[in-house]
Design a protein around this motif. Structure first.
Motif, PDB file in Angstrom:
ATOM      1  N   PHE A 179      56.168  44.311  77.938  1.00 47.46           N
ATOM      2  CA  PHE A 179      57.404  45.085  77.834  1.00 47.46           C
ATOM      3  C   PHE A 179      58.105  45.158  79.180  1.00 47.46           C
ATOM      4  CE2 PHE A 179      59.683  49.048  78.453  1.00 47.46           C
ATOM      5  CZ  PHE A 179      60.603  48.997  77.415  1.00 47.46           C
ATOM      6  N   LEU A 180      57.348  45.456  80.234  1.00 51.98           N
ATOM      7  CA  LEU A 180      57.945  45.564  81.571  1.00 51.98           C
ATOM      8  C   LEU A 180      58.581  44.243  82.005  1.00 51.98           C
ATOM      9  CD1 LEU A 180      55.248  47.666  83.462  1.00 51.98           C
ATOM     10  CD2 LEU A 180      57.497  48.437  82.668  1.00 51.98           C
ATOM     11  N   SER A 181      57.949  43.139  81.643  1.00 53.33           N
ATOM     12  CA  SER A 181      58.461  41.828  82.031  1.00 53.33           C
ATOM     13  C   SER A 181      59.798  41.502  81.384  1.00 53.33           C
ATOM     14  CB  SER A 181      57.446  40.737  81.661  1.00 53.33           C
ATOM     15  OG  SER A 181      56.251  40.947  82.368  1.00 53.33           O
ATOM     16  N   SER A 182      60.095  42.170  80.267  1.00 48.15           N
ATOM     17  CA  SER A 182      61.344  41.864  79.573  1.00 48.15           C
ATOM     18  C   SER A 182      62.303  43.061  79.516  1.00 48.15           C
ATOM     19  CB  SER A 182      61.034  41.396  78.146  1.00 48.15           C
ATOM     20  OG  SER A 182      60.402  42.438  77.423  1.00 48.15           O
ATOM     21  N   ALA A 183      61.962  44.158  80.184  1.00 49.01           N
ATOM     22  CA  ALA A 183      62.810  45.355  80.150  1.00 49.01           C
ATOM     23  C   ALA A 183      64.154  45.078  80.803  1.00 49.01           C
ATOM     24  CB  ALA A 183      62.111  46.523  80.849  1.00 49.01           C
ATOM     25  N   LYS A 184      65.189  45.587  80.181  1.00 43.87           N
ATOM     26  CA  LYS A 184      66.539  45.361  80.698  1.00 43.87           C
ATOM     27  C   LYS A 184      67.236  46.675  81.019  1.00 43.87           C
ATOM     28  CE  LYS A 184      67.211  40.966  78.331  1.00 43.87           C
ATOM     29  NZ  LYS A 184      65.970  40.509  78.724  1.00 43.87           N
ATOM     30  N   GLU A 185      66.469  47.730  81.174  1.00 46.59           N
ATOM     31  CA  GLU A 185      67.051  49.041  81.470  1.00 46.59           C
ATOM     32  C   GLU A 185      66.242  49.728  82.556  1.00 46.59           C
ATOM     33  OE1 GLU A 185      66.384  51.796  78.015  1.00 46.59           O
ATOM     34  OE2 GLU A 185      65.342  50.048  77.229  1.00 46.59           O
ATOM     35  N   GLN A 186      66.811  50.759  83.126  1.00 44.37           N
ATOM     36  CA  GLN A 186      66.123  51.545  84.143  1.00 44.37           C
ATOM     37  C   GLN A 186      65.738  52.896  83.559  1.00 44.37           C
ATOM     38  OE1 GLN A 186      68.729  51.673  87.623  1.00 44.37           O
ATOM     39  NE2 GLN A 186      67.374  50.177  88.588  1.00 44.37           N
ATOM     40  N   PHE A 187      64.690  53.476  84.123  1.00 46.63           N
ATOM     41  CA  PHE A 187      64.187  54.769  83.678  1.00 46.63           C
ATOM     42  C   PHE A 187      64.071  55.701  84.876  1.00 46.63           C
ATOM     43  CE2 PHE A 187      62.646  51.579  80.739  1.00 46.63           C
ATOM     44  CZ  PHE A 187      62.981  52.130  79.513  1.00 46.63           C
ATOM     45  N   ASP A 188      64.274  56.988  84.608  1.00 44.91           N
ATOM     46  CA  ASP A 188      64.176  58.002  85.652  1.00 44.91           C
ATOM     47  C   ASP A 188      62.747  58.518  85.803  1.00 44.91           C
ATOM     48  OD1 ASP A 188      67.118  58.276  86.160  1.00 44.91           O
ATOM     49  OD2 ASP A 188      67.066  58.835  84.042  1.00 44.91           O
ATOM     50  N   LEU A 189      62.027  58.580  84.691  1.00 41.44           N
ATOM     51  CA  LEU A 189      60.626  59.015  84.683  1.00 41.44           C
ATOM     52  C   LEU A 189      59.813  57.974  83.944  1.00 41.44           C
ATOM     53  CD1 LEU A 189      60.974  62.782  83.682  1.00 41.44           C
ATOM     54  CD2 LEU A 189      60.396  61.881  85.937  1.00 41.44           C
ATOM     55  N   ILE A 190      58.738  57.526  84.561  1.00 44.09           N
ATOM     56  CA  ILE A 190      57.854  56.557  83.922  1.00 44.09           C
ATOM     57  C   ILE A 190      56.441  57.119  83.940  1.00 44.09           C
ATOM     58  CG2 ILE A 190      56.902  54.223  83.979  1.00 44.09           C
ATOM     59  CD1 ILE A 190      59.490  53.328  85.401  1.00 44.09           C
ATOM     60  N   PHE A 191      55.863  57.271  82.752  1.00 42.69           N
ATOM     61  CA  PHE A 191      54.480  57.723  82.619  1.00 42.69           C
ATOM     62  C   PHE A 191      53.600  56.505  82.421  1.00 42.69           C
ATOM     63  CE2 PHE A 191      56.948  61.384  81.137  1.00 42.69           C
ATOM     64  CZ  PHE A 191      56.410  62.384  81.934  1.00 42.69           C
ATOM     65  N   LEU A 192      52.609  56.312  83.299  1.00 40.52           N
ATOM     66  CA  LEU A 192      51.658  55.207  83.205  1.00 40.52           C
ATOM     67  C   LEU A 192      50.266  55.781  82.991  1.00 40.52           C
ATOM     68  CD1 LEU A 192      52.614  52.856  86.196  1.00 40.52           C
ATOM     69  CD2 LEU A 192      53.160  52.559  83.793  1.00 40.52           C
ATOM     70  N   ASP A 193      49.711  55.521  81.830  1.00 42.74           N
ATOM     71  CA  ASP A 193      48.368  56.015  81.525  1.00 42.74           C
ATOM     72  C   ASP A 193      47.595  54.945  80.767  1.00 42.74           C
ATOM     73  OD1 ASP A 193      46.127  57.524  81.082  1.00 42.74           O
ATOM     74  OD2 ASP A 193      47.066  58.892  79.651  1.00 42.74           O
ATOM     75  N   PRO A 194      47.330  53.801  81.443  1.00 45.02           N
ATOM     76  CA  PRO A 194      46.592  52.726  80.759  1.00 45.02           C
ATOM     77  C   PRO A 194      45.108  53.064  80.664  1.00 45.02           C
ATOM     78  CG  PRO A 194      46.965  52.131  83.021  1.00 45.02           C
ATOM     79  CD  PRO A 194      47.676  53.445  82.804  1.00 45.02           C
ATOM     80  N   PRO A 195      44.357  52.275  79.896  1.00 44.04           N
ATOM     81  CA  PRO A 195      42.898  52.485  79.867  1.00 44.04           C
ATOM     82  C   PRO A 195      42.353  52.509  81.293  1.00 44.04           C
ATOM     83  CG  PRO A 195      43.558  50.849  78.249  1.00 44.04           C
ATOM     84  CD  PRO A 195      44.783  51.168  79.060  1.00 44.04           C
ATOM     85  N   TYR A 196      41.462  53.450  81.552  1.00 44.03           N
ATOM     86  CA  TYR A 196      40.980  53.679  82.915  1.00 44.03           C
ATOM     87  C   TYR A 196      40.293  52.476  83.553  1.00 44.03           C
ATOM     88  CZ  TYR A 196      41.773  58.769  82.999  1.00 44.03           C
ATOM     89  OH  TYR A 196      42.328  60.022  83.020  1.00 44.03           O
ATOM     90  N   ALA A 197      39.532  51.724  82.813  1.00 45.21           N
ATOM     91  CA  ALA A 197      38.716  50.661  83.411  1.00 45.21           C
ATOM     92  C   ALA A 197      39.483  49.355  83.597  1.00 45.21           C
ATOM     93  CB  ALA A 197      37.486  50.422  82.543  1.00 45.21           C
ATOM     94  N   THR A 198      40.800  49.436  83.754  1.00 41.62           N
ATOM     95  CA  THR A 198      41.609  48.225  83.922  1.00 41.62           C
ATOM     96  C   THR A 198      42.388  48.305  85.236  1.00 41.62           C
ATOM     97  OG1 THR A 198      43.577  49.148  82.866  1.00 41.62           O
ATOM     98  CG2 THR A 198      41.942  48.117  81.420  1.00 41.62           C
ATOM     99  N   LYS A 199      43.026  47.209  85.581  1.00 38.12           N
ATOM    100  CA  LYS A 199      43.893  47.191  86.759  1.00 38.12           C
ATOM    101  C   LYS A 199      45.351  47.170  86.318  1.00 38.12           C
ATOM    102  CE  LYS A 199      40.571  45.159  89.825  1.00 38.12           C
ATOM    103  NZ  LYS A 199      40.424  44.596  91.120  1.00 38.12           N
TER     104      LYS A 199
END
Length: 180
Positions: free
Chosen positions: A103-123
């Motif tokens: 999604f990030l690679s193809s996003a065409k808009e900007q956001f003011d707040l971004i919540f990132l909460d991926p699975p813990y054991a990943t990079k």
């Protein structure tokens, strides 16, 4: 799990069954929104790796203008859809069933707040931060809120992103990134 305050205050939210998703604890969510309380109203929100969608829904309840929820799990998407309907936020939200990095690679808009909460054991936080900066997805004066396990190393935020604040709540670490 519930909406803490705002127009949907007290609404119960559903969570995914099983151990694949780890909902943010209410006390952690309350602490996060305490830090960003004056930065929510009228803002555009991205809830990446959304799970139940509770962080984006809380932001909408507190006056965010719109939110995009991204999760690759069809089960998560169904729960998010139910939660958005129950909270009354289907009109000012968009649900994308896709891989967060894609999604990030193809996003065409900007956001003011971004919540990132991926699975813990990943990079995935590192990858997401690089893409957010590389594709200029964070608006000027925007904030990225990253949730991770306390044992996780600090993400490598590319310049001009910088760590603004960091908090620990039990086994959870919350980091706030801003530009410059």
């Amino acid at each position: 799990m519930r909406v803490i305050t705002g127009t949907a205050r007290g609404r119960k939210l559903k969570a995914l069954q099983g151990n694949e998703t780890r909902p943010t604890a209410d006390r952690v969510k309350e602490a996060v929104f305490s830090v960003i309380q004056f930065d929510v109203e009228g803002r555009r929100v991205l809830d990446l790796f959304a799970g139940s969608g509770q962080m984006g829904i809380e932001a909408l309840s507190r006056g965010a203008s719109s939110a995009v929820f991204v999760d690759m799990s069809p089960q998560a998407a169904a729960v998010i859809r139910e939660n958005l309907s129950a909270a009354g936020f289907t009109r000012n939200s968009r649900l994308v069933t896709a891989d967060g990095i894609g999604f990030l690679s193809s996003a065409k808009e900007q956001f003011d707040l971004i919540f990132l909460d991926p699975p813990y054991a990943t990079k995935l936080i590192n990858q997401a931060l690089k893409l957010i900066e590389g594709f200029d997805i964070l608006a000027k004066d925007g904030i990225i809120i990253c949730e991770s396990d306390v044992k996780s190393p600090e993400p490598e935020a590319p310049s001009p992103l910088r760590l603004h604040r960091e908090y620990r709540y039990g086994r959870t670490k919350i980091r706030f990134y801003t530009k410059g």
